[in-house]
Design an enzyme around this catalytic site. Structure first.
Site, PDB file in Angstrom:
ATOM      1  N   TYR A 167       0.953  -1.111  -0.049  1.00  0.00           N
ATOM      2  CA  TYR A 167       0.163   0.013  -0.042  1.00  0.00           C
ATOM      3  C   TYR A 167       0.875   1.418   0.057  1.00  0.00           C
ATOM      4  O   TYR A 167       1.763   1.260   0.912  1.00  0.00           O
ATOM      5  CB  TYR A 167      -0.855  -0.088   1.361  1.00  0.00           C
ATOM      6  CG  TYR A 167      -1.536   1.433   1.450  1.00  0.00           C
ATOM      7  CD1 TYR A 167      -3.057   1.379   1.083  1.00  0.00           C
ATOM      8  CD2 TYR A 167      -1.035   2.284   1.990  1.00  0.00           C
ATOM      9  CE1 TYR A 167      -3.623   2.696   1.163  1.00  0.00           C
ATOM     10  CE2 TYR A 167      -1.607   3.671   2.236  1.00  0.00           C
ATOM     11  CZ  TYR A 167      -2.975   3.640   1.689  1.00  0.00           C
ATOM     12  OH  TYR A 167      -3.773   4.836   2.070  1.00  0.00           O
ATOM     13  N   GLU A 197      -3.682   7.420  -3.897  1.00  0.00           N
ATOM     14  CA  GLU A 197      -3.464   6.109  -3.341  1.00  0.00           C
ATOM     15  C   GLU A 197      -3.318   4.840  -4.275  1.00  0.00           C
ATOM     16  O   GLU A 197      -4.097   4.929  -5.130  1.00  0.00           O
ATOM     17  CB  GLU A 197      -4.865   5.872  -2.569  1.00  0.00           C
ATOM     18  CG  GLU A 197      -4.751   4.727  -1.459  1.00  0.00           C
ATOM     19  CD  GLU A 197      -5.943   4.477  -0.645  1.00  0.00           C
ATOM     20  OE1 GLU A 197      -6.000   4.954   0.543  1.00  0.00           O
ATOM     21  OE2 GLU A 197      -7.169   4.041  -1.131  1.00  0.00           O
TER      22      GLU A 197
END
Ligand code: GDP
Ligand code: MN
Length: 393
Positions: A113, A202
């Site tokens: 991530y 993101e």
């Protein structure tokens, strides 16, 4: 009506995954090849062009599509068409799927991530990185906060390559090739963030393939809408209606309305009180469905507009109407509520808490009206608890 505080705050323009990936691609961040499709036939064609297995991905402006059945693998073009039939028209938390992104499927060895956003209190950009990607980042933050590496970038000093290396080492990436690729992506993400005036970039998941190649498998990209004049091409990507049809309606009616994900509609007057109301609903064990600020006015038409917008949200199960009247008068607000109920036939339970100017008169008006969906409570906490209860009835 009085000017509204939130009108002056930047609003983000959320881009679809495929649009965010296009910006990633331009910034040099590796992404898979893909094609857009709006019909099952187009999905088949896209898969034929791409060749090999593909992943059929719902393009909606909300996360968690995988869990909601909006992302499916297809071994060939025929399967892509079948999966497209299943996913088109699907309702993912109020977002109906009208577009699909057909992408060459990747084999996944690891899911990481990486994000870059603003830390408003530090007035710096904030990187977050963890090798525990693929799941909700909130979950990682809660269950294994040590695995989540954070790094702030001072806007005056700018980004330095050593910061990317620090992020990668602190995250526990040990493979040298991975380290190098991720560090490069970290730098490019910063370039993309700054050059496109992003508020959030993101990548979840940032994957490592079995062959050791790192790439962005998903994209969440939010651009500051105050900067859109600098990026006409991003302005053109904006899908106002799909972004939040009710927010568009609210803008038209000059009601501050922010869609959230819960079931208790929240209506207050003034940004401060409305935000506290959202907090109290959460404290009472509920989840706010939205944030709706009547502003300083609170005239009858304002109440009608706000109630109309809130009750149009299919996720709303009860409404918490929290008024602290200063210049506003509770009796006027109460009249507005009754007018709204007459005009719109809102059936939701509405829990009312009045305080301040003419609170007693306001309560009396509501009691005299004898509507069985109006529940008057004395305190903010009692009202929040009641609204949460009624939402779950
Ligand atoms: P989200 O659920 O809305 O965050 O959508 P994502 O794009 O992140 O996809 C959800 C999950 O689907 C990912 O975490 C992957 O596990 C899986 N997925 C997406 N694309 C692929 C792919 O190309 N290959 C494989 N094997 N899985 C994929
Ligand atoms: Mn994702």
């Amino acid at each position: 009506m009085a000017p509204r505080f939130f009108d002056s705050l930047p609003r983000g323009v959320d881009l679809y995954e495929y649009q965010g990936k296009e910006l990633f691609r331009r910034a040099g961040i590796p992404v898979s090849d893909g094609r857009l499709a709006t019909t099952p036939g187009e999905a088949r064609q896209a898969a034929e062009v791409l060749g090999g297995p593909v992943v059929v991905k719902a393009q909606v402006l909300t996360g968690g599509r995988g869990k909601a059945g909006g992302i499916k693998l297809a071994a060939n073009a025929h399967e892509a068409e079948e999966r497209a039939k299943e996913i088109l028209g699907l309702d993912i938390r109020g977002h109906v799927v009208r577009k699909l992104w057909i992408e060459s499927a990747s084999d996944i060895a690891k899911e990481y991530y990486l994000s870059l956003t603003f830390d408003r209190s530090a007035k710096k950009a904030l990187y977050m990185f963890t090798t525990q990607g693929g799941v909700d980042i909130e979950q990682v933050a809660e269950e294994s906060p040590d695995a989540l590496v954070q790094l702030r970038i001072d806007p005056l000093e700018g980004f330095h390559p050593w910061q990317a290396r620090r992020l990668v080492y602190a995250g526990g990436v040990t493979d040298p090739s991975e380290q190098k690729q991720i560090a490069a992506i970290v730098g490019k993400l910063h370039e993309a963030f700054v050059s496109f005036d992003a508020m959030l970039c993101e990548i979840n998941p940032l994957i490592v393939t079995p062959g050791g190649e790192v790439k962005a498998l998903d994209s969440k990209f939010t651009v500051d809408d105050n900067a859109l004049f600098r990026h006409p091409e991003i302005g053109a990507m904006r899908d106002r209606e799909a972004a939040e049809p009710l927010e568009a309606l609210a803008r038209e009616k000059h009601v501050t309305y922010v869609k959230l994900d819960g079931e208790v509609g929240v209506l207050g007057n003034g940004a401060g009180l409305t935000m506290s109301t959202v907090d109290v609903v959460t404290f009472a064990g509920g989840r706010p469905a939205n944030f709706c600020d009547l502003g300083g006015g609170g005239d009858a038409q304002g109440v009608v507009d706000a109630l109309e917008i809130i009750s149009a949200d299919p996720q709303v199960k009860s409404i918490f109407f929290n008024i602290f009247a200063g210049i506003t008068r509770c009796d006027v607000v109460a009249q507005g509520m009754l007018t709204a109920l007459d005009q719109t036939r809102i059936a939701h339970p509405i829990v009312v808490r009045f305080d301040g100017t003419n609170a007693a008169e306001g309560r009396e008006i509501l009691e005299d009206a004898g509507r069985d969906n109006i529940h008057v409570e004395a305190t903010m906490l009692d009202a929040a608890k009641r609204a949460v209860e009624l939402a779950h009835d």
